[in-house]
Scaffold this active site. Structure first.
Site, mmCIF file in Angstrom:
data_model
loop_
_atom_site.group_PDB
_atom_site.id
_atom_site.type_symbol
_atom_site.label_atom_id
_atom_site.label_comp_id
_atom_site.label_asym_id
_atom_site.label_seq_id
_atom_site.Cartn_x
_atom_site.Cartn_y
_atom_site.Cartn_z
ATOM 1 N N GLU A 151 0.558 -0.690 -0.162
ATOM 2 C CA GLU A 151 0.093 -0.388 0.021
ATOM 3 C C GLU A 151 0.748 1.301 -0.047
ATOM 4 O OE1 GLU A 151 -3.544 1.012 0.341
ATOM 5 O OE2 GLU A 151 -3.718 -0.945 -0.635
ATOM 6 N N ARG A 184 -1.531 0.420 -10.485
ATOM 7 C CA ARG A 184 -0.632 1.261 -9.549
ATOM 8 C C ARG A 184 0.733 1.579 -10.320
ATOM 9 N NH1 ARG A 184 -2.725 0.487 -3.083
ATOM 10 N NH2 ARG A 184 -4.535 1.682 -3.973
ATOM 11 N N LYS A 223 -12.675 8.170 0.063
ATOM 12 C CA LYS A 223 -12.322 6.294 -0.293
ATOM 13 C C LYS A 223 -11.993 5.953 1.180
ATOM 14 C CE LYS A 223 -10.815 1.857 -2.356
ATOM 15 N NZ LYS A 223 -10.943 0.828 -1.678
#
Length: 433
Positions: A319, A350, A416
């Site tokens: 992450e 990503r 989010k």
């Protein structure tokens, strides 16, 4: 704060540039990962539970809504203390997963325990996120699932009120959530579950350890002593009070700001013992030139104004890849970030997104099969696309500290996991906190 689950209009944002070292002490919202797991375990428990200082964000509101739709009483009116009272799980209902991996992977196993038809779908990008291994595993365990597209959303679970459970093999190399989803519901399966991972290593191992720790805290018997095998015995889960730690992943952009500007940032309320990968983060920040200390005041990161390049395997903390890409782009030497091929299946691809957007800013970024090589060069202001991905917005904010004119297409995507992010970030940079 409004309805965080509702459709929204993109919010363009110019990332503020720092003229001085940042200096701030802030208390961030609770961990998304802990909040999601505590909600699930509370809904499956035999008595009521409370969540102290949970995260109120789009992902967690969607999780609360999913559990509420199947019959659990979930009260989130008090930001500081949520209440969950379990109830018999029923359908029919529709679950909006949004773009939340936790909702799309943790709730289908619970739906198998409900009586009735539970449908799942979400944002358009959610249909590209890996779900096939979980679908196959649930079918093996006795859950009826219909998937028009095969291994992705939308899907329908026709629950019978019970799941047989038993032994199952799964390739969870795309996401540790594929295993966590099975484990969290397993105590309520007739035979519990034995999950065997087959395939490349499971990423984000600290999140699996978090799942096991929370299951045990709720009274489940879990054996994870054999690598890549998890055994959960059938049995009741106990309602309890959950203390939700601040969100470490959400804190990382602020810690990065300390490194980039030579400042100091303290995350208040950090516990002496954590279920999140703080030691891995501490080592990475230290290697990049930061000083990290845990005191009674909180978790503090200090920077010198110089950022060093690193060669690092980020598989356990994937992450963090977007923010560490931003740090690498302003470092004093090249970096190589690897072990994160699976983040191609996150909110967006990503790796491609990071390579594209940082190249547009002027950085020299090479996309690898499982990561990125970053060679720092002078950067310039330019539009920066987020691809609806909160972590991309965090990366843009870090770059914008030293690069004027980073124009983020939608800072609202940070709702989010942290709706407060734009305000907290601007206050930190301007010193108005």
């Amino acid at each position: 704060m409004g309805d965080l689950t509702a459709p929204r209009t993109p919010q363009p944002w110019t990332a503020p540039t720092a003229t001085d070292p940042v200096g701030t002490a802030l208390r961030l919202p609770g961990s998304k990962s802990l909040t999601a797991r505590a909600l699930v375990l509370s809904a499956l428990a035999s008595g009521p539970s409370t969540l102290a200082r949970p995260l109120r964000a789009r992902d967690t509101e969607l999780m609360a809504g999913a559990l509420r739709g199947m019959g659990a009483h979930v009260s989130i009116s008090d930001d500081a203390r949520w209440l969950v009272r379990p109830h018999r799980l029923t359908g029919p209902t529709h679950v909006d997963v949004g773009l939340a991996g936790t909702v799309m992977r943790f709730v289908p196993p619970i739906a198998g325990l409900a009586e009735g038809r539970i449908t799942f779908d979400g944002d358009p990008q959610a249909r590209t996120r890996p779900l096939g291994p979980l679908i196959g595993a649930l079918r093996t365990l006795g859950v009826r699932i219909d998937t028009p597209t095969g291994g992705s959303l939308p899907l329908t679970v026709s629950g019978t009120g019970q799941v047989t459970g038993g032994e199952v093999e799964i390739d969870a190399s795309a996401s540790s959530q594929l295993v966590s989803g099975l484990l969290l519901a397993a105590p309520r399966f007739d035979r519990g579950v034995v999950v065997r991972h087959v395939g490349p290593p499971v990423p984000s191992a600290p999140h699996l350890r978090m799942t096991v720790r929370l299951l045990r805290a709720a009274g489940a018997a879990v054996d994870d002593t054999t690598p890549d095998v998890w055994v959960v015995e059938p049995g009741p889960l106990t309602g309890r009070g959950w203390e939700i730690e601040p969100d470490l992943s959400g804190a990382v952009p602020f810690f990065a700001a300390a490194l980039v500007t030579g400042g100091e940032v303290t995350l208040q309320g950090w516990p002496p013992r954590s279920t999140q990968p703080v030691e891995q983060l501490r080592e990475l920040l230290h290697r990049m030139g930061g000083e990290v200390a845990l005191t009674t005041d909180g978790l503090t990161v200090r920077g010198t104004g110089r950022v060093h390049g690193i060669d690092a395997d980020l598989s356990d903390v994937s992450e963090l890849t977007p923010v560490f890409t931003a740090l690498a782009a302003v470092a004093d030497s090249p970096s190589r970030l690897t072990g994160v091929a699976h983040i191609r299946g996150h909110e967006t691809d990503r790796l491609t997104a990071l390579a594209t957007e940082f190249t547009a800013l002027g950085a020299d970024v090479t996309e690898l099969a499982d990561g990125l090589e970053i060679r720092p060069r002078p950067m310039r202001g330019a539009p920066f696309r987020t691809y609806h991905d909160h972590r991309m917005a965090h990366a843009a904010a870090v770059a914008g500290l030293v690069v004027a004119g980073v124009e983020v297409d939608d800072i609202g995507c940070t709702s989010k996991t942290m709706p407060e992010f734009p305000a907290l970030w601007s206050a930190m940079v301007t010193g108005e906190n």
